[in-house]
Write an enzyme that holds these catalytic residues in place. Sequence first.
Site, PDB file in Angstrom:
ATOM      1  N   ASP A 229     -18.237 -45.809  10.330  1.00 15.90           N
ATOM      2  CA  ASP A 229     -18.395 -47.185  11.526  1.00 15.90           C
ATOM      3  C   ASP A 229     -16.670 -46.705  11.893  1.00 15.90           C
ATOM      4  O   ASP A 229     -16.466 -47.842  12.303  1.00 15.90           O
ATOM      5  CB  ASP A 229     -18.521 -48.246  10.324  1.00 15.90           C
TER       6      ASP A 229
ATOM      7  N   LYS B  29      -5.041 -55.027   0.119  1.00 15.33           N
ATOM      8  CA  LYS B  29      -5.034 -56.262   0.674  1.00 15.33           C
ATOM      9  C   LYS B  29      -4.097 -57.373  -0.190  1.00 15.33           C
ATOM     10  O   LYS B  29      -3.800 -58.236  -0.399  1.00 15.33           O
ATOM     11  CB  LYS B  29      -6.204 -58.119   0.903  1.00 15.33           C
TER      12      LYS B  29
ATOM     13  N   ASP C  11     -11.899 -49.873  13.352  1.00 15.98           N
ATOM     14  CA  ASP C  11     -13.024 -50.195  12.439  1.00 15.98           C
ATOM     15  C   ASP C  11     -13.719 -51.247  13.380  1.00 15.98           C
ATOM     16  O   ASP C  11     -13.568 -51.938  13.907  1.00 15.98           O
ATOM     17  CB  ASP C  11     -12.489 -50.570  11.418  1.00 15.98           C
TER      18      ASP C  11
END
Length: 335
Positions: free
Chosen positions: A106, A157, A217
């Site tokens: 993707d 993250k 993405d």
Amino acid sequence: MKALLLAGGLGTRLRPLTDNIPKPMVPILGQPHLKRLINYLALSGIDEVVVTTGYRAKDIELALGDGSDLGVAIRYVNENTPLGTGGAIKNAEKHFDGTFLIFNADILSEIDVQAMLKHHKQHNAAATIAVKQVNNPSQYGVIEYDADYRIRSFKEKPPPSETSSNWINAGVYAFEPAILREIPAGLTVSVERETFPALLSQNHKLVAYRYEGYWLDIGTTDKYLLAHRDILDGKCRTVAGHSGSYISPTATVSPEATVVEPVYIGDKAIVDDKAVIGPHAVLGCSAYVGYGSMVIDSILLDGVKVGQNLKVINSVAVNNCRVYDNLISDTCCEF
């Protein structure tokens, strides 16, 4: 040279677009993204592709076939239950006996795979991870590496106070097959959160390859729209021949319609009188835009019909849907 394409995801962030289309097969200017990726890899020297499938696997196999039309040999490895990125890689182990590439299916990019492979070999790496610099890495998996490109840590993250790096995992890897022995079989495993940190703790040599070209993405509707805008603006060269405007010779555009470039108008699309198309409008095969309607910064997939005097702005209409009301920053799936 072989490549492994991870194409088994459900695409939940792209629903309802992916209700009837596997995420890697969502169209980019009328052609499935996965097919475009394989075309790009074939031009880059890849001659064999292994595709891991899961959700709507048969749709992918029917669309791609054995790869002969794309200039590669394609093999498929289906997951009966989702195995995660690491589990999917392990599941395809038998197909690889030498250095190979891995792509999250993707990702839209224009990475130079031969340059990445050269970097991988020069550094005698067990695995090389393409990294991309971003302004705000707190929503990504962040990679810290030293002056010799050797990876020293992975942080998922992290807040800005916990890392000085703004280089993220770009979802493209070069692997030596020996690495696959370190992934447990038959289990759900994340290569990003489990395999790579485990390899690092075992002192395997993991190397970063700095990639500075286009990268996106396309896993959300907003990013899917952005991808088309960027391609039409010429920012991504992967989709060759489609920067700027394209109107199919089989499309019918009324002389009383207004086309504001850049746009893509596909085969047999019809644009009626007084309609306004663009900028950054994409009309799929046999799409129809009725009298006086506007389509701006939006994507109408194949067979979409837009009624009269409507506005479609910053939206996506899925295959064969009917647009009866204004569509603003939304996704239409009415039939």
